[in-house]
Design an enzyme around this catalytic site. Sequence first.
Site, PDB file in Angstrom:
ATOM      1  N   HIS A  90     -16.530 -13.697  63.660  1.00 59.72           N
ATOM      2  CA  HIS A  90     -17.388 -14.351  64.659  1.00 59.72           C
ATOM      3  C   HIS A  90     -18.756 -13.673  64.752  1.00 59.72           C
ATOM      4  O   HIS A  90     -19.337 -13.557  65.829  1.00 59.72           O
ATOM      5  CB  HIS A  90     -16.736 -14.362  66.043  1.00 59.72           C
ATOM      6  CG  HIS A  90     -15.477 -15.160  66.122  1.00 59.72           C
ATOM      7  ND1 HIS A  90     -15.453 -16.460  66.544  1.00 59.72           N
ATOM      8  CD2 HIS A  90     -14.198 -14.861  65.840  1.00 59.72           C
ATOM      9  CE1 HIS A  90     -14.200 -16.912  66.520  1.00 59.72           C
ATOM     10  NE2 HIS A  90     -13.414 -15.961  66.084  1.00 59.72           N
ATOM     11  N   ASN A 163     -11.334 -20.996  71.048  1.00 60.26           N
ATOM     12  CA  ASN A 163     -11.908 -21.644  69.865  1.00 60.26           C
ATOM     13  C   ASN A 163     -12.098 -23.132  70.135  1.00 60.26           C
ATOM     14  O   ASN A 163     -11.629 -23.652  71.153  1.00 60.26           O
ATOM     15  CB  ASN A 163     -10.973 -21.471  68.653  1.00 60.26           C
ATOM     16  CG  ASN A 163     -11.051 -20.074  68.027  1.00 60.26           C
ATOM     17  OD1 ASN A 163     -12.028 -19.349  68.214  1.00 60.26           O
ATOM     18  ND2 ASN A 163     -10.033 -19.707  67.294  1.00 60.26           N
ATOM     19  N   HIS A 354     -13.124  -9.978  75.686  1.00 57.31           N
ATOM     20  CA  HIS A 354     -11.780  -9.417  75.481  1.00 57.31           C
ATOM     21  C   HIS A 354     -10.752 -10.321  76.157  1.00 57.31           C
ATOM     22  O   HIS A 354     -10.840 -10.526  77.372  1.00 57.31           O
ATOM     23  CB  HIS A 354     -11.742  -8.017  76.097  1.00 57.31           C
ATOM     24  CG  HIS A 354     -10.538  -7.222  75.712  1.00 57.31           C
ATOM     25  ND1 HIS A 354      -9.287  -7.772  75.534  1.00 57.31           N
ATOM     26  CD2 HIS A 354     -10.381  -5.898  75.451  1.00 57.31           C
ATOM     27  CE1 HIS A 354      -8.429  -6.836  75.193  1.00 57.31           C
ATOM     28  NE2 HIS A 354      -9.071  -5.686  75.131  1.00 57.31           N
ATOM     29  N   TYR A 377      -9.696  -6.170  70.507  1.00 60.01           N
ATOM     30  CA  TYR A 377     -11.095  -6.384  70.905  1.00 60.01           C
ATOM     31  C   TYR A 377     -11.795  -5.104  71.349  1.00 60.01           C
ATOM     32  O   TYR A 377     -12.862  -4.750  70.848  1.00 60.01           O
ATOM     33  CB  TYR A 377     -11.195  -7.497  71.958  1.00 60.01           C
ATOM     34  CG  TYR A 377     -10.936  -8.861  71.332  1.00 60.01           C
ATOM     35  CD1 TYR A 377      -9.655  -9.228  70.929  1.00 60.01           C
ATOM     36  CD2 TYR A 377     -11.961  -9.752  71.089  1.00 60.01           C
ATOM     37  CE1 TYR A 377      -9.410 -10.456  70.322  1.00 60.01           C
ATOM     38  CE2 TYR A 377     -11.735 -10.982  70.486  1.00 60.01           C
ATOM     39  CZ  TYR A 377     -10.446 -11.325  70.103  1.00 60.01           C
ATOM     40  OH  TYR A 377     -10.219 -12.523  69.499  1.00 60.01           O
TER      41      TYR A 377
HETATM   42  C1  HEM Z   1      -6.003 -17.677  68.939  1.00 58.94           C
HETATM   43  C2  HEM Z   1      -6.466 -16.749  68.185  1.00 58.94           C
HETATM   44  C3  HEM Z   1      -7.856 -16.221  68.288  1.00 58.94           C
HETATM   45  C4  HEM Z   1      -8.962 -16.731  68.894  1.00 58.94           C
HETATM   46  C5  HEM Z   1      -9.071 -18.013  69.679  1.00 58.94           C
HETATM   47  C6  HEM Z   1     -10.040 -15.815  68.692  1.00 58.94           C
HETATM   48  C7  HEM Z   1     -11.310 -15.988  69.172  1.00 58.94           C
HETATM   49  C8  HEM Z   1     -12.331 -15.105  69.014  1.00 58.94           C
HETATM   50  C9  HEM Z   1     -13.680 -15.321  69.431  1.00 58.94           C
HETATM   51  C10 HEM Z   1     -14.181 -16.547  70.122  1.00 58.94           C
HETATM   52  C11 HEM Z   1     -14.397 -14.242  69.095  1.00 58.94           C
HETATM   53  C12 HEM Z   1     -15.883 -14.057  69.317  1.00 58.94           C
HETATM   54  C13 HEM Z   1     -16.123 -13.274  70.523  1.00 58.94           C
HETATM   55  C14 HEM Z   1     -17.571 -13.259  70.837  1.00 58.94           C
HETATM   56  O1  HEM Z   1     -18.173 -14.338  71.005  1.00 58.94           O
HETATM   57  O2  HEM Z   1     -18.141 -12.157  70.942  1.00 58.94           O
HETATM   58  C15 HEM Z   1     -13.501 -13.335  68.467  1.00 58.94           C
HETATM   59  C16 HEM Z   1     -13.867 -12.125  67.994  1.00 58.94           C
HETATM   60  C17 HEM Z   1     -12.971 -11.272  67.489  1.00 58.94           C
HETATM   61  N1  HEM Z   1     -11.625 -11.486  67.299  1.00 58.94           N
HETATM   62 FE1  HEM Z   1     -10.584 -13.092  67.707  1.00 58.94          FE
HETATM   63  N2  HEM Z   1      -9.582 -14.751  67.981  1.00 58.94           N
HETATM   64  C18 HEM Z   1      -8.248 -14.972  67.735  1.00 58.94           C
HETATM   65  C19 HEM Z   1      -7.380 -14.157  67.109  1.00 58.94           C
HETATM   66  C20 HEM Z   1      -7.660 -12.902  66.852  1.00 58.94           C
HETATM   67  C21 HEM Z   1      -6.713 -11.933  66.435  1.00 58.94           C
HETATM   68  C22 HEM Z   1      -5.221 -12.193  66.239  1.00 58.94           C
HETATM   69  C23 HEM Z   1      -7.373 -10.778  66.273  1.00 58.94           C
HETATM   70  C24 HEM Z   1      -6.860  -9.458  65.863  1.00 58.94           C
HETATM   71  C25 HEM Z   1      -5.590  -9.084  65.927  1.00 58.94           C
HETATM   72  C26 HEM Z   1      -8.766 -11.028  66.584  1.00 58.94           C
HETATM   73  C27 HEM Z   1      -9.776 -10.112  66.506  1.00 58.94           C
HETATM   74  C28 HEM Z   1     -11.088 -10.356  66.798  1.00 58.94           C
HETATM   75  C29 HEM Z   1     -12.125  -9.380  66.651  1.00 58.94           C
HETATM   76  C30 HEM Z   1     -11.959  -7.972  66.126  1.00 58.94           C
HETATM   77  C31 HEM Z   1     -13.320  -9.971  67.089  1.00 58.94           C
HETATM   78  C32 HEM Z   1     -14.710  -9.344  67.143  1.00 58.94           C
HETATM   79  C33 HEM Z   1     -14.933  -8.952  68.560  1.00 58.94           C
HETATM   80  C34 HEM Z   1     -16.252  -8.246  68.798  1.00 58.94           C
HETATM   81  O3  HEM Z   1     -16.738  -7.543  67.908  1.00 58.94           O
HETATM   82  O4  HEM Z   1     -16.787  -8.370  69.897  1.00 58.94           O
HETATM   83  N3  HEM Z   1      -8.907 -12.315  66.956  1.00 58.94           N
HETATM   84  N4  HEM Z   1     -12.248 -13.887  68.422  1.00 58.94           N
END
Ligand code: HEM
Length: 721
Positions: A90, A163, A354, A377
């Site tokens: 993202h 999402n 988060h 997060y």
């Molecule tokens: C339903 C499943 C998931 C959704 C809807 C989702 C959604 C998102 C969204 C919208 C962001 C962007 C956040 C922003 O705008 O700053 C994000 C970032 C991220 N997501 Fe997910 N994610 C999902 C699953 C996962 C899973 C399973 C993991 C790890 C186990 C993960 C790890 C991350 C990480 C590391 C970021 C970067 C966050 C940052 O640097 O601020 N996500 N995710």
Amino acid sequence: MAKSRQRKTVTADKTGLASSPSHANRSEQAASVLAQEPGDTLTTNQGLRISDNQNSLRAGARGPTLLEDHILREKIMHFDHERIPERVVHARGAGAHGVFEVYKSMAKFTKAGFLQDPAVKTPVFVRFSTVAGSRGSADTARDVRGFSVRFYTQEGNFDLVGNNIPVFFVQDAIKFPDLIHSVKPEPHNEIPQASSAHDTFWDFISMVPETTHTIMWAMSDRGIPRSFQMMEGFGVHTFRFVDETGKASFVKFHWKPVLGVHSLVWDEAVKLAGKDADFHRRDLWEAIDKGQYPEWEFGVQIVPEEDEHKFDFDLLDATKLIPESLVPVKLIGKLTLNRNTDNYFAETEQIAFHPGHLVPGIDFSNDPLLQGRLFSYSDTQLSRLGSANFHEIPINRPIAPVDNNQRDGHMRQTIVKGRVSYEPNTLGGGCPMQRPWEEGGFVSHAEPMEGAKQRVRSPSFADHFSQPALFWRSQTKWEQDHIAAAFCFELAKVGVPAVRERMVATLTQVDGVLAKRVADGLGMPVPPPPNAENVPRTNKPEIDRALSMANTRISSIVGRSVAVLIAQNVDKKSVDAVCKALASAGATAKLIAPGLGSITCGEGESLDADHSLPTVGSVLFDAVFVPGGKKSVDALCADANAVLFVKEAYKHGKAIAASEDGARLIAKAALSAGAADGKFRGPGVIADSGKAVNDAFIRKFIAAIAEHRFPERPDLADIVA
Ligand code: HEM
């Protein structure tokens, strides 16, 4: 020396209303983003006034630069460290401020304070994103879009990190790094950027059948939205609402765009990546800038705890949705984005969402994907933002008071007074104290637990194909066409035949017609289905209307952009009449001419072109109007860019209108597109040859734009554009 202007510090609270610091109460101040207007004197970071910002300090006019130059070194040192790591997923995003208002109290289901009182406006910050691409990638890549909402509530920050697709690829967080590694550019050559159309992604997808449901959504036009304002949002996981008495129910969260759900077509998305890589970001910015505030209704699907097992799927499985035909979405509030950021980096880049940021009244479920996210997060943000103190960055500060005994660390901002930094204590009067549920303390829902410690997937997660098949059955013909075409495109980019075969074999489990169409597109026979698993399948419900974008359209042209093709001696009256009508219906008209500058319209009147034809393309607009004026139309007919503009707009299903002589350009475009009689066959073309613009013409044009696209034009496949 010029008299120093007093530096003004503007405190903008998160509702977007500027207020003077002296009037801001404590919580407003905590919430505030301190936006500093530039002062009139250049200084170092220590406040030292700078007398020369052009030359470094040298030993003689042509001599070496001196190490002593502390001003040069400070400036270069800061520049050297301007970049922080981009998000690991993202990375590409755009954000805005706004407000959330609940329609009526939800106390029956949740004690969450921001869902109690319709008079309360809760400040929010929203960030939309793509998943796979780097920070500088194009907005229109085929991808899932992130839809993150932070509610700055009086009880602390609540982040709904969702999402635009209601399901996720994998069921367990332990597979997330594998999924992301497969879609990211391949490690040996870092190709391709922001694209899932490559071997490693489809290798993974074809090996992991639980991904099938989400891949169906991603290959649909949901993967290429027209605008952030025209996307749904989903919390994806099942969460819990908990009422004042501690009674819980399951809840799925939804965002329904007031403008309806609309998408691009693939050829548009590809061309937009070159014409305007910032297409979505710009659209959001301009809408807010114009005061056409993007809006979504907040919806919930609530399932009583006792009904947890009444579905054919498991509520804890993030690869499943709850069909709206089984549990309707109840609309409970509205989100309005009403303020652009002052500074992209300070706000959109530094916000740290988060899924674990909760308020009392909302709680987790045991969804194993959600459970893993709860670790991920803040862990990633530690390296992204460089310190455990990222909650002190203005955009991350809650409006609720923050008091605890956490201390120190890199870049600590808060100066806590006193000698006490532990609990329990007497020296600080026992403060800060923990609070029970009745006083607003967070208490985890007391869900009874038992079970063996084991690495296992629940058998209730095993049906990977009933819902992808439901999704496919619920699409209109043109939506199915687009899905099949997307699979063909992506898999044709896969170099390893075995991967293509395995993927088409998976699709046989979804729908035989889909598998055959994709196999035909790839020039291969339909492979036998994978080893039949002994998993119960269901065809119920037969279809679910909410899954088709065609059922979510809204007849509005708000936010739409219309190209008006003009050249010297254009008929200004028609231009004015159409532009005025479009503006009052909420759309924007842009005048596109062969070159920039002034267009003479006769009788001393003129028009200024907004863009020149070579610098834009029809993909940047939702519709085209060609006004009359013989010489103007002659010039446009002789201009290859104008002809291409019209036929491409037709190919992409857009509304096209022409009055008087303008109809000649449409005919020329149709001829050049391969229509021997100079006529486009499909609907949505209003070419009133010889007729002036009148009310009926404008009404027809506006109604055609409100259709969004005409994807079923019978001659689209034959159009050369
Ligand atoms: C339903 C499943 C998931 C959704 C809807 C989702 C959604 C998102 C969204 C919208 C962001 C962007 C956040 C922003 O705008 O700053 C994000 C970032 C991220 N997501 Fe997910 N994610 C999902 C699953 C996962 C899973 C399973 C993991 C790890 C186990 C993960 C790890 C991350 C990480 C590391 C970021 C970067 C966050 C940052 O640097 O601020 N996500 N995710």
